[in-house]
Design an enzyme around this catalytic site. Structure first.
Site, PDB file in Angstrom:
ATOM      1  N   ASP A  67       0.817  -1.216   0.000  1.00  0.00           N
ATOM      2  CA  ASP A  67       0.000   0.000   0.000  1.00  0.00           C
ATOM      3  C   ASP A  67       0.852   1.269   0.000  1.00  0.00           C
ATOM      4  OD1 ASP A  67       0.966  -0.341   2.609  1.00  0.00           O
ATOM      5  OD2 ASP A  67      -0.979  -0.955   3.392  1.00  0.00           O
ATOM      6  N   ASP A 136      -7.242  -2.575  14.373  1.00  0.00           N
ATOM      7  CA  ASP A 136      -8.651  -2.763  14.010  1.00  0.00           C
ATOM      8  C   ASP A 136      -8.874  -3.990  13.127  1.00  0.00           C
ATOM      9  OD1 ASP A 136      -7.600  -1.947  11.582  1.00  0.00           O
ATOM     10  OD2 ASP A 136      -8.945  -0.240  11.310  1.00  0.00           O
ATOM     11  N   HIS A 138      -7.186  -4.721  10.283  1.00  0.00           N
ATOM     12  CA  HIS A 138      -6.915  -4.580   8.845  1.00  0.00           C
ATOM     13  C   HIS A 138      -5.659  -5.331   8.431  1.00  0.00           C
ATOM     14  CE1 HIS A 138      -4.522  -0.563   9.579  1.00  0.00           C
ATOM     15  NE2 HIS A 138      -3.680  -1.555   9.443  1.00  0.00           N
ATOM     16  N   GLU A 143      -9.548  -1.791   5.563  1.00  0.00           N
ATOM     17  CA  GLU A 143     -10.176  -1.481   6.842  1.00  0.00           C
ATOM     18  C   GLU A 143     -11.427  -2.343   7.062  1.00  0.00           C
ATOM     19  OE1 GLU A 143      -8.483   0.045   8.799  1.00  0.00           O
ATOM     20  OE2 GLU A 143      -7.837   2.044   8.202  1.00  0.00           O
TER      21      GLU A 143
HETATM   22  P1  PGA Z   1       2.358  -1.371  12.533  1.00  0.00           P
HETATM   23  O1  PGA Z   1       1.155  -1.444  11.483  1.00  0.00           O
HETATM   24  O2  PGA Z   1       3.349  -2.382  12.054  1.00  0.00           O
HETATM   25  O3  PGA Z   1       2.915   0.026  12.414  1.00  0.00           O
HETATM   26  O4  PGA Z   1       1.798  -1.701  13.854  1.00  0.00           O
HETATM   27  C1  PGA Z   1       0.633  -2.683  11.144  1.00  0.00           C
HETATM   28  C2  PGA Z   1      -0.437  -2.518  10.091  1.00  0.00           C
HETATM   29  O5  PGA Z   1      -1.147  -1.497  10.120  1.00  0.00           O
HETATM   30  O6  PGA Z   1      -0.571  -3.399   9.247  1.00  0.00           O
END
Ligand code: PGA
Length: 260
Positions: A67, A136, A138, A143
């Site tokens: 992404d 959350d 994702h 999301e």
């Molecule tokens: P993070 O993000 O590694 O910064 O905790 C994980 C994600 O959003 O996939």
């Protein structure tokens, strides 16, 4: 799904890097799906170290990142293109023309997303997809509510993700609201998935992903359908798994020939 609970994030990162390194040694033309964020930093350190020691050659490897933020140029300090250069690409020998990251400045986003999907297909598909998980639930930036069949497209970030990622930006207001992300369906097409999750802030999402129902409300739960998905977690991220003892037992007696 295989669940591997390790004493530390460092150990989990080392196991994940061993899996990726073994794949590259077996298939020097491997196609890797890559992730950003705080979680994969140790994984990139391990692979960069394996390259520096002289053994691991990335010259024929192809990569696709999950992404990118819409509106950020590749040299923007918070762009994922910049993140990848700083933490990984500048430390290994992947030819620039084999590196793919969605373009946050694409003017025709649907066309760009279709071209990204086509590029993955043309490369032969993703052999190993690295993933983090959002608090959350994702994966990528899919999301809660994302179609479990979705492909690469524009998404709007959830408020919780904006808060979680604000730590990388000068202020929460500067976190872009839109992103381009591989879809859940794109991720499920990878031949193998490796999910890393560390820290207690991920414990609820991890439990929902592994032991909850498969639901678009927890996009990571779609990985229950994946035939070859491993989750590597530290103890705090494993804290809410009901079958933790069983996962530990499985790993403790795993046949030697299956060990990464
Ligand atoms: P993070 O993000 O590694 O910064 O905790 C994980 C994600 O959003 O996939």
């Amino acid at each position: 799904m295989e669940v591997i609970i390790t004493p530390s994030a460092r150990e989990a990162s080392a196991v994940a890097a061993r899996i990726a390194a073994a794949l590259i040694r077996a298939n020097p033309r491997a196609v890797l799906g890559l992730a950003t964020g705080g979680t994969p930093l140790g994984f990139y350190d391990e692979l960069a170290a394996a390259h520096a020691r002289g053994g691991l050659d990335f010259s024929q490897v192809t990569t696709f990142n999950l992404d990118e933020y819409v509106g950020l140029a590749p040299d923007h300090p918070q762009s994922y293109a910049r993140f990848m250069r700083e933490h990984f690409f500048s430390r290994v020998n992947i030819p620039p023309n084999r590196i793919h990251i969605p373009d946050g400045l694409a003017t025709d986003i649907p066309a760009h997303c279709a071209a990204y999907e086509a590029a993955i297909r043309d490369a032969g598909g993703i052999d190993l997809q690295l993933l983090g998980i959002g608090s959350d639930g994702h994966i990528g930036f899919n999301e809660p509510g994302s179609s479990l069949g979705s492909r690469t497209r524009l998404k709007t970030l959830a408020g919780r993700t904006i808060c979680d990622n604000a730590r990388f930006f000068p202020s929460p207001d500067e976190v872009p609201r839109h992103v381009i992300t591989m879809g859940v369906g794109t991720i499920l097409d990878a031949r193998r998935c490796l999910v890393l999750a560390f820290g207690e802030a991920k414990a609820a999402a991890v439990a929902d992903m592994v032991e909850g129902p498969v639901t678009a409300s927890v996009p990571a739960s779609a990985l229950q359908f994946h035939p070859s998905c491993a989750l590597l977690v530290d103890e705090p991220a494993a804290a809410r798994l009901k079958r933790a003892d069983y996962y530990r037992w499985v790993y403790a007696i795993k046949p030697e020939w299956q060990r990464p």
